[in-house]
Design a protein around this motif. Structure first.
Motif, PDB file in Angstrom:
ATOM      1  N   TRP A 202       0.801  -1.215   0.000  1.00 47.88           N
ATOM      2  CA  TRP A 202       0.000   0.000   0.000  1.00 47.88           C
ATOM      3  C   TRP A 202       0.840   1.273   0.000  1.00 47.88           C
ATOM      4  N   LYS A 203       2.123   1.173  -0.337  1.00 47.61           N
ATOM      5  CA  LYS A 203       2.997   2.348  -0.212  1.00 47.61           C
ATOM      6  C   LYS A 203       2.536   3.521  -1.080  1.00 47.61           C
ATOM      7  N   LYS A 204       2.097   3.248  -2.335  1.00 50.35           N
ATOM      8  CA  LYS A 204       1.716   4.379  -3.190  1.00 50.35           C
ATOM      9  C   LYS A 204       0.427   5.046  -2.712  1.00 50.35           C
ATOM     10  N   TYR A 205      -0.382   4.303  -1.948  1.00 50.98           N
ATOM     11  CA  TYR A 205      -1.626   4.885  -1.452  1.00 50.98           C
ATOM     12  C   TYR A 205      -1.368   5.890  -0.329  1.00 50.98           C
ATOM     13  N   VAL A 206      -0.206   5.784   0.300  1.00 52.07           N
ATOM     14  CA  VAL A 206       0.150   6.801   1.302  1.00 52.07           C
ATOM     15  C   VAL A 206       0.379   8.139   0.617  1.00 52.07           C
ATOM     16  N   THR A 207       1.064   8.104  -0.539  1.00 52.12           N
ATOM     17  CA  THR A 207       1.248   9.343  -1.297  1.00 52.12           C
ATOM     18  C   THR A 207      -0.091   9.882  -1.782  1.00 52.12           C
ATOM     19  N   THR A 208      -0.987   8.986  -2.202  1.00 55.69           N
ATOM     20  CA  THR A 208      -2.335   9.412  -2.602  1.00 55.69           C
ATOM     21  C   THR A 208      -3.055  10.081  -1.434  1.00 55.69           C
ATOM     22  N   LEU A 209      -2.900   9.510  -0.240  1.00 53.04           N
ATOM     23  CA  LEU A 209      -3.512  10.097   0.956  1.00 53.04           C
ATOM     24  C   LEU A 209      -2.929  11.474   1.233  1.00 53.04           C
ATOM     25  N   GLN A 210      -1.624  11.636   1.037  1.00 54.82           N
ATOM     26  CA  GLN A 210      -0.999  12.929   1.247  1.00 54.82           C
ATOM     27  C   GLN A 210      -1.567  13.977   0.295  1.00 54.82           C
ATOM     28  N   MET A 211      -1.752  13.615  -0.966  1.00 55.46           N
ATOM     29  CA  MET A 211      -2.321  14.564  -1.927  1.00 55.46           C
ATOM     30  C   MET A 211      -3.777  14.869  -1.608  1.00 55.46           C
ATOM     31  N   THR A 212      -4.509  13.855  -1.146  1.00 55.05           N
ATOM     32  CA  THR A 212      -5.917  14.050  -0.801  1.00 55.05           C
ATOM     33  C   THR A 212      -6.067  15.069   0.324  1.00 55.05           C
ATOM     34  N   GLN A 213      -5.163  15.004   1.319  1.00 55.79           N
ATOM     35  CA  GLN A 213      -5.248  15.972   2.421  1.00 55.79           C
ATOM     36  C   GLN A 213      -5.084  17.392   1.910  1.00 55.79           C
ATOM     37  N   PHE A 214      -4.203  17.594   0.917  1.00 58.64           N
ATOM     38  CA  PHE A 214      -3.989  18.940   0.396  1.00 58.64           C
ATOM     39  C   PHE A 214      -5.220  19.451  -0.339  1.00 58.64           C
ATOM     40  N   VAL A 215      -5.897  18.564  -1.064  1.00 59.22           N
ATOM     41  CA  VAL A 215      -7.135  18.970  -1.737  1.00 59.22           C
ATOM     42  C   VAL A 215      -8.170  19.400  -0.701  1.00 59.22           C
ATOM     43  N   CYS A 216      -8.303  18.623   0.369  1.00 56.97           N
ATOM     44  CA  CYS A 216      -9.264  18.967   1.431  1.00 56.97           C
ATOM     45  C   CYS A 216      -8.903  20.296   2.080  1.00 56.97           C
ATOM     46  N   ILE A 217      -7.612  20.522   2.311  1.00 55.38           N
ATOM     47  CA  ILE A 217      -7.171  21.766   2.938  1.00 55.38           C
ATOM     48  C   ILE A 217      -7.418  22.952   2.018  1.00 55.38           C
ATOM     49  N   ILE A 218      -7.172  22.777   0.720  1.00 57.60           N
ATOM     50  CA  ILE A 218      -7.409  23.856  -0.254  1.00 57.60           C
ATOM     51  C   ILE A 218      -8.882  24.256  -0.252  1.00 57.60           C
ATOM     52  N   VAL A 219      -9.770  23.263  -0.332  1.00 54.13           N
ATOM     53  CA  VAL A 219     -11.209  23.544  -0.349  1.00 54.13           C
ATOM     54  C   VAL A 219     -11.635  24.188   0.963  1.00 54.13           C
ATOM     55  N   HIS A 220     -11.169  23.632   2.080  1.00 52.34           N
ATOM     56  CA  HIS A 220     -11.555  24.135   3.396  1.00 52.34           C
ATOM     57  C   HIS A 220     -11.081  25.560   3.624  1.00 52.34           C
ATOM     58  N   ALA A 221      -9.873  25.882   3.156  1.00 54.14           N
ATOM     59  CA  ALA A 221      -9.334  27.236   3.361  1.00 54.14           C
ATOM     60  C   ALA A 221      -9.981  28.244   2.431  1.00 54.14           C
ATOM     61  N   PHE A 222     -10.016  27.937   1.140  1.00 55.82           N
ATOM     62  CA  PHE A 222     -10.452  28.924   0.151  1.00 55.82           C
ATOM     63  C   PHE A 222     -11.964  29.164   0.149  1.00 55.82           C
ATOM     64  N   GLN A 223     -12.734  28.313   0.837  1.00 50.24           N
ATOM     65  CA  GLN A 223     -14.176  28.585   0.918  1.00 50.24           C
ATOM     66  C   GLN A 223     -14.436  29.904   1.642  1.00 50.24           C
ATOM     67  N   LEU A 224     -13.487  30.318   2.509  1.00 52.39           N
ATOM     68  CA  LEU A 224     -13.676  31.558   3.260  1.00 52.39           C
ATOM     69  C   LEU A 224     -13.532  32.798   2.379  1.00 52.39           C
ATOM     70  N   LEU A 225     -13.047  32.606   1.150  1.00 48.84           N
ATOM     71  CA  LEU A 225     -12.982  33.731   0.219  1.00 48.84           C
ATOM     72  C   LEU A 225     -14.349  34.067  -0.352  1.00 48.84           C
ATOM     73  N   PHE A 226     -15.337  33.178  -0.149  1.00 50.84           N
ATOM     74  CA  PHE A 226     -16.653  33.347  -0.757  1.00 50.84           C
ATOM     75  C   PHE A 226     -17.771  33.498   0.268  1.00 50.84           C
ATOM     76  N   ILE A 227     -17.413  33.416   1.549  1.00 55.61           N
ATOM     77  CA  ILE A 227     -18.415  33.594   2.595  1.00 55.61           C
ATOM     78  C   ILE A 227     -17.874  34.557   3.641  1.00 55.61           C
ATOM     79  N   GLU A 228     -18.765  35.108   4.447  1.00 56.42           N
ATOM     80  CA  GLU A 228     -18.360  35.990   5.531  1.00 56.42           C
ATOM     81  C   GLU A 228     -17.927  35.150   6.730  1.00 56.42           C
ATOM     82  N   CYS A 229     -16.735  35.423   7.207  1.00 54.24           N
ATOM     83  CA  CYS A 229     -16.228  34.684   8.367  1.00 54.24           C
ATOM     84  C   CYS A 229     -15.201  35.553   9.077  1.00 54.24           C
ATOM     85  N   ASN A 230     -15.296  35.609  10.378  1.00 51.95           N
ATOM     86  CA  ASN A 230     -14.387  36.423  11.183  1.00 51.95           C
ATOM     87  C   ASN A 230     -13.064  35.685  11.384  1.00 51.95           C
ATOM     88  N   TYR A 231     -12.377  35.492  10.264  1.00 51.10           N
ATOM     89  CA  TYR A 231     -11.071  34.834  10.287  1.00 51.10           C
ATOM     90  C   TYR A 231     -10.171  35.569   9.300  1.00 51.10           C
TER      91      TYR A 231
END
Length: 304
Positions: A202-231
């Motif tokens: 399963w070694k290559k799936y660890v790299t896939t998991l690493q990339m997946t986390q970045f996609v989740c972080i990108i979506v989670h962070a950049f959503q604040l550019l489109f909504i009002e949030c005190n951050y």
């Protein structure tokens, strides 16, 4: 010199004025320069000084040390994941859509603030990944991706702990510590020797998991550019762009490691003297099984 001293003094005043008063007095938090110096020293050590010092020395046999280190990293990552999760994200008190920073000193809030500092500290413990490569003379494994990741992360996390310890950005730490539990478990198993090879499909799936986390972080962070949030929007861009950069770096690594065909020059089979001899799981050509196989761990870029 006077201008430099004045600049440093102004910087210190700025940091104290706008930094979070809860973390201002904590170790390495008063100024960004100690962390910056440590990061620059790390880069110099692993790219210049370390290889030079090891040039005429035999590689160290570090199998047991590496196994122990990876085990401790698994425990440390699991503890951080637990602390960050149960300080907010798993309690129902944190919103995945918008979570401002709580600047109070409530026990639950301070638990998250302390978890943020320990997450920052964990970025220094990850330096040992590279130190082991240098001591084992695996300099080819000290890749650009590896050094960028380890050299940038402590400085990046420092700003979060200094100005926004808690809130929306800790989602990054939650995902990252979970990935590290899986990643360091893989590293620990590879360090145990060739007999673990059959369990590491399963070694290559660890790299896939690493990339997946970045996609989740990108979506989670950049959503604040489109909504009002005190951050702070600055930290939205800071976290989001870091995730974008690392996603493409890891993507290139994945393509080069698993997608591109490997061209290997034909070579004659090893002679009896050249072939490694195994007996009871031990390589009899002068290397322990851990040293012979631990190189396999480097199929993954250490870190995120």
């Amino acid at each position: 010199m006077a201008l430099i001293l004045q600049y440093l003094d102004d910087m210190h005043v700025f940091m104290d004025k706008y930094g979070d008063p809860r973390t201002n007095p904590w170790f390495l938090m008063s100024s960004p320069f100690p962390t910056l110096i440590i990061c620059l020293s790390y880069v110099y050590l692993v790219k210049v000084l370390g290889p030079r010092l090891m040039e005429n020395r035999k590689p160290f046999e570090l199998k047991n040390i590496i196994i122990g280190y990876n085990f401790l990293q698994v425990i440390f990552s699991a503890w951080l994941f637990y602390q960050i999760g149960w300080s907010g994200w798993f309690t129902g008190e944190y919103s995945y859509r918008c979570q401002p920073v709580d600047h109070s000193t409530k026990p639950q809030t301070m638990r998250m603030v302390h978890a943020c500092w320990w997450y920052y500290f964990s970025k220094f413990t990850e330096f040992f990944d590279t130190f082991f490569f240098i001591l084992r003379k695996k300099n080819d494994q000290v890749s650009t991706l590896h050094v960028i990741h380890h050299g940038v992360m402590p400085m990046s996390v420092w700003f979060g702990v200094k100005f926004t310890p808690g809130g929306h950005s800790t989602f990054f730490g939650l995902l990252n510590t979970f990935v590290h539990i899986i990643m360091y478990t893989y590293y620990m198993l590879t360090a145990m020797g060739p007999h673990m090879r059959k369990y590491l499909w399963w070694k290559k799936y660890v790299t896939t998991l690493q990339m997946t986390q970045f996609v989740c972080i990108i979506v989670h962070a950049f959503q604040l550019l489109f909504i009002e949030c005190n951050y702070p929007r600055a930290f939205v861009w800071w976290i989001g762009m870091h995730a974008v950069m690392f996603f493409f770096l890891f993507r290139d690594f994945y393509i080069n490691s698993y997608k591109k065909p490997k061209k290997r020059a034909a070579s004659p089979p090893p002679t009896a003297l050249e072939a490694p001899l195994y007996k009871n799981g031990v390589v009899k050509n002068g290397f322990s099984n851990g040293h012979a196989f631990v190189r396999a761990r480097t199929v993954l870029p250490a870190g995120n």
